[in-house]
Scaffold this active site. Structure first.
Site, PDB file in Angstrom:
ATOM      1  N   HIS A  68       0.782  -1.181  -0.198  1.00  0.00           N
ATOM      2  CA  HIS A  68       0.005   0.160  -0.104  1.00  0.00           C
ATOM      3  C   HIS A  68       0.884   1.175   0.089  1.00  0.00           C
ATOM      4  CE1 HIS A  68      -4.050   1.902   1.674  1.00  0.00           C
ATOM      5  NE2 HIS A  68      -3.161   2.938   0.854  1.00  0.00           N
TER       6      HIS A  68
ATOM      7  N   GLU B  70      -2.661  -1.676  -3.252  1.00  0.00           N
ATOM      8  CA  GLU B  70      -3.607  -0.899  -2.634  1.00  0.00           C
ATOM      9  C   GLU B  70      -3.489   0.801  -2.584  1.00  0.00           C
ATOM     10  OE1 GLU B  70      -4.883  -4.109   0.750  1.00  0.00           O
ATOM     11  OE2 GLU B  70      -3.904  -2.243   1.519  1.00  0.00           O
TER      12      GLU B  70
ATOM     13  N   HIS C  52      -7.752  -5.750   7.762  1.00  0.00           N
ATOM     14  CA  HIS C  52      -7.445  -4.685   8.515  1.00  0.00           C
ATOM     15  C   HIS C  52      -7.686  -5.283   9.994  1.00  0.00           C
ATOM     16  CE1 HIS C  52      -6.506  -1.019  10.465  1.00  0.00           C
ATOM     17  NE2 HIS C  52      -6.367  -0.497   9.213  1.00  0.00           N
TER      18      HIS C  52
END
Length: 252
Positions: free
Chosen positions: A43, A70, A205
């Site tokens: 990410h 991401e 997450h």
């Protein structure tokens, strides 16, 4: 079996704490793959606080498993203020250059410590529509980072997403507490809506060795989880190979 994608952001964060190339992000990725991980996630953010654009390019060159990048598709180019670190070229430019198997679009910004909410597609859907179309033209599978809101999930399908990634922070927060079952029920319902819409389902997450199995066994047709923070901590305690094996056991 649900695929395990290892997020390497924390490995890059450790590297960036010194002016060094150690630990190597690409070498760590290969160790995870050798131990049984099905994919690699990164990410990159414009401030390059952990994964950098150059890491994405290097990983794209060497990976022979699914590569998932991401980020916020609207993140612009940014000048680097660190010696030896190249400028951030903009999120979409990274995707155009690497063409990963999957791109997970996330509504985050540099002021956030970490991603903490999904898209509001009633507000952002028209903006995302041409981005999703471009990603598909590049041959990239599109996943949208979403809260477990059935109405929003229907909109994700309407604007052309291939998958959604459910933001599981609330589930992790309430795991083991009085609100666990009610919170989990929201995710179960969201997964059913995704299945009804023919949307693939990912999740991520704050999932860890304690809460992952219950989530996986409760929701409908979970295709992939990406785990980074908890994995890095667990690998310190268990060793990397044992840690991968433990997460794979949760997903069987």
């Amino acid at each position: 079996m649900t695929a395990l994608s290892i997020n390497l952001n924390k490995i890059a964060l450790i590297r960036n704490s010194r002016d060094t190339a150690y630990p190597s992000v690409t070498e760590h990725a290969q160790r995870c793959i050798n131990a049984g991980a099905h994919g690699i996630t990164v990410h990159p953010r414009p401030d390059q606080r952990h994964i950098r654009a150059d890491d994405c390019y290097a990983l794209a060159e060497v990976l022979d498993v699914e590569f998932n990048i991401e980020g916020n598709p609207l993140a612009p180019a940014m000048k680097s203020d660190r010696h030896g670190v190249s400028d951030y070229p903009g999120f979409m430019e990274i995707i155009r250059r690497t063409r990963p198997a999957q791109c997970t679009l996330v509504p985050d910004n540099n002021s956030q410590l970490t991603s903490d909410h999904g898209f509001d597609l009633q507000r952002d859907g028209d903006t995302l529509l041409p981005i999703i179309e471009e990603l598909k033209q590049l041959g990239v599978r599109v996943s949208l980072f979403m809260d477990p809101d059935p109405n929003q999930i229907v909109l994700a399908k309407a604007i052309g997403a291939d998958r959604i990634e459910l933001y599981t922070g609330p589930y992790a927060e309430h795991f083991g507490g009085a609100q666990q079952q009610d919170t989990l029920a929201r995710f179960v319902e969201a997964s059913k809506v995704a299945a009804d819409c023919n949307l693939g389902l990912n999740a991520g997450h704050d999932l860890n060795l304690h809460n992952l199995a219950l989530f996986k066994n409760s929701v409908t047709a979970l295709l992939e989880v990406s785990i980074g923070h908890a994995f890095t901590v667990d690998a310190i305690e268990l060793g990397l190979d044992n840690c991968i094996a433990a997460y794979l056991d949760c997903l069987r």
